[in-house]
Design an enzyme around this catalytic site. Structure first.
Site, PDB file in Angstrom:
ATOM      1  CB  ILE A 110      28.561  14.709   9.383  1.00  0.00           C
ATOM      2  CG1 ILE A 110      27.318  14.026   9.960  1.00  0.00           C
ATOM      3  CG2 ILE A 110      28.222  15.385   8.049  1.00  0.00           C
ATOM      4  CD1 ILE A 110      26.312  14.972  10.571  1.00  0.00           C
ATOM      5  CB  CYS A 111      33.120  14.235   5.880  1.00  0.00           C
ATOM      6  SG  CYS A 111      34.461  15.151   5.105  1.00  0.00           S
ATOM      7  CG  LEU A 112      28.565  19.772   5.635  1.00  0.00           C
ATOM      8  CD1 LEU A 112      28.417  19.590   4.121  1.00  0.00           C
ATOM      9  CD2 LEU A 112      27.184  19.860   6.273  1.00  0.00           C
TER      10      LEU A 112
ATOM     11  CG  ASN B 222      30.202  13.157   1.756  1.00  0.00           C
ATOM     12  OD1 ASN B 222      29.393  13.122   0.843  1.00  0.00           O
ATOM     13  ND2 ASN B 222      31.500  13.315   1.552  1.00  0.00           N
TER      14      ASN B 222
END
Length: 205
Positions: free
Chosen positions: A91-93, A83
């Site tokens: 960041i993939c959040l 992620n």
């Protein structure tokens, strides 16, 4: 910076500094150039993960619309995680995007990122190559993530066979980080990584 955002960040900054996680050295935040719009965060790699023993530095940019919009956060320390981009640190959040709520704080963000290191979401990846390895070759992923933690985040593990492969490529004149990325991306298959690197060099020439 808008007054509401500045006041809020000042308050949250104190909250992080006084938190029990700081006392345990798990998270940390400091100002960059005495400005509340730009902060440097740090999170410790969680126990029982390939990131254990590593210390990961984050760039945190706070918008004037904070806390109604999330801070922009990226990893400055290079990391191998589904992620988080191994190239840019993006960041993939969800809480840093559409699931952000004004009640969330810097402490929430840092702890959520630490939780992400413990529980990756490979089906919603930021880095497709890492996510594929995570799903298809979990042991290879662990070794690679540990290796990156050791090299870039001061982690403890040293794996000589992986280091040997990097050395063989650097002896051919390949820059060390490029060698590491190619090997990591091809599951440490020296032949395929070498082929890919030299194809890239040829294409540039």
């Amino acid at each position: 910076m808008a007054n509401i955002a500045a006041q809020r960040i000042k308050r949250e900054f104190k909250e992080v500094i006084k938190s029990e996680e700081v006392a345990k050295c798990a998270i940390k935040v400091e100002l960059v150039n005495d400005s509340f719009t730009e902060l440097k965060g740090e999170i410790a790699g969680p126990p029982d993960t390939p990131y254990e023993g590593g210390n990961f530095v984050l760039e945190i940019k706070v918008p004037e619309t904070y806390p109604f919009n999330p801070p922009k956060v990226r990893f400055i320390t290079k990391i191998w995680h589904p992620n988080i981009s191994s190239v840019t640190g993006a960041i993939c959040l969800d809480i840093l995007k559409d699931q952000w709520a004004a009640a969330m704080t810097l402490r929430t963000v840092l702890l959520s990122l630490q939780a992400l290191l413990s529980a990756a979401e490979p089906d919603d990846p930021q880095d497709a190559v890492v996510a594929k390895q995570y799903k298809e070759q979990p042991e290879m992923f662990r070794q690679t993530a540990k290796h990156w933690t050791s090299v870039y985040a001061g982690g403890p593990a040293k794996m000589s066979d992986l280091d040997d492969k990097i050395r063989r490529l650097t002896d051919m004149g390949i820059e060390e980080h490029n060698a590491r990325v190619a090997l990591s991306s091809y599951n440490w298959d020296l032949e395929r990584a070498t082929e890919q690197l030299f194809m890239t060099v040829m294409a540039k020439n």
